[in-house]
Scaffold this active site. Structure first.
Site, short mmCIF file in Angstrom:
data_model
loop_
_atom_site.label_atom_id
_atom_site.label_comp_id
_atom_site.label_asym_id
_atom_site.label_seq_id
_atom_site.Cartn_x
_atom_site.Cartn_y
_atom_site.Cartn_z
N GLU A 157 1.13 -1.55 0.28
CA GLU A 157 0.45 -0.31 -0.07
C GLU A 157 0.97 0.86 -0.21
OE1 GLU A 157 -3.02 -0.05 2.76
OE2 GLU A 157 -3.86 -2.23 2.31
N SER A 158 0.13 2.42 -0.70
CA SER A 158 0.97 3.40 -0.70
C SER A 158 2.23 4.06 -1.02
CB SER A 158 1.14 4.20 0.81
OG SER A 158 -0.15 4.29 1.89
N ARG A 159 2.74 2.93 -2.13
CA ARG A 159 3.67 2.42 -2.95
C ARG A 159 4.44 2.04 -2.15
NH1 ARG A 159 2.73 3.42 -7.94
NH2 ARG A 159 0.16 4.19 -8.87
N LEU A 160 4.49 1.81 -0.86
CA LEU A 160 5.53 1.19 0.17
C LEU A 160 5.91 -0.09 -0.09
CD1 LEU A 160 5.13 3.34 2.75
CD2 LEU A 160 6.02 3.93 1.30
N HIS A 161 6.83 -0.19 -1.76
CA HIS A 161 6.61 -1.64 -1.91
C HIS A 161 7.46 -2.55 -1.49
CE1 HIS A 161 3.57 0.13 -4.75
NE2 HIS A 161 4.37 0.29 -5.14
#
Ligand code: FMN
Length: 217
Positions: A191-195
């Site tokens: 989520e939230s581009r916190l890959h």
């Protein structure tokens, strides 16, 4: 666009769970098999489809799908050695592969050097192909310009007649390549581009070990 409900549910679960250092196998081939096996178990369409990039003499990369046909100490696929990719990989034996498993929010990248598989390996695989594909391998001058479809159909009919009633042997211009990895990357969407991203590279001393590093997404 939505995948099957099962794949959607699995994607959400994997995104929430994420991947941590302690989840990772020390051997990237083991890690690859774990992720690949999950794709198969989830019924993903053609998880063996991978995007292969080669490069020409001007440094221009080009990418296309090929199908993964085996994994040993490298990633094996089969093609026409005289096609664009065949020529580029022969002249510049370096390649990159990407498995775009985006339906479950995953991606695996591999970069490495390239070798041709042995003639006997290519023969063995060719023998397993349906007869139509075997004839097609002779008939398709892959990547050449042709005037229209009838040219292709004419070549096919010619080859069919040549091999009528006998086994279709492997064309000398058709066979396998093996990409020998120097680097892997396993990407898990979060989520939230916190890959989560993990890169495996051979140890600096070029031993058989791999060092793993987390990369910023
Ligand atoms: C899902 C998929 C799988 C493919 N698998 C192969 C393959 O295993 N070998 C192959 O030569 N071409 C395969 N193709 C066709 C290639 O993408 C490409 O069009 C062809 O090999 C010519 O590439 P080139 O002109 O860059 O050499 C596949 C295409 C798709 C969409």
């Amino acid at each position: 666009m939505s995948a099957s409900p099962d794949l959607d549910a699995r994607r959400l679960e994997l995104q929430q769970r994420g991947v941590s250092e302690r989840d990772l196998a020390t051997d990237p081939f083991v890690q690859f098999h774990q992720w690949f096996d999950l794709c198969v178990a989830e019924g993903m369409h053609e998880p063996e489809a991978m995007i292969l990039s080669s490069v020409n003499e001007a440094g221009q990369p080009s990418s296309r799908h090929v199908l993964l046909r085996g994994v040993d100490h490298g990633f094996v696929f089969f093609t026409n050695y005289e096609s664009q990719k065949g020529v580029e990989l022969t002249e510049h034996p370096q390649a990159a592969i990407c498995f775009p498993w985006n339906v479950i929010a995953r991606q695996v990248r591999v970069a490495g050097t390239v070798e041709k598989v042995s003639a006997s390996e290519s023969d063995a695989y060719f023998a397993t192909r349906p007869r139509g594909s075997q004839i097609g391998a002779w008939a398709s001058r892959q990547s050449d310009v042709i005037a229209d479809r009838s040219v292709l159909e004419g070549w096919y009919a010619e080859i069919e007649a040549r091999f009528a009633g006998i086994e279709v042997t492997r064309p000398p211009h058709w066979g396998g390549f093996r990409v020998l990895p120097v680097e892997f990357e396993f990407w898990q969407g979060r989520e939230s581009r916190l890959h989560d991203r993990f890169r495996y590279r051979h140890d600096a001393d070029q031993s058989t070990g791999w060092c793993v590093e987390r990369l910023s997404p």
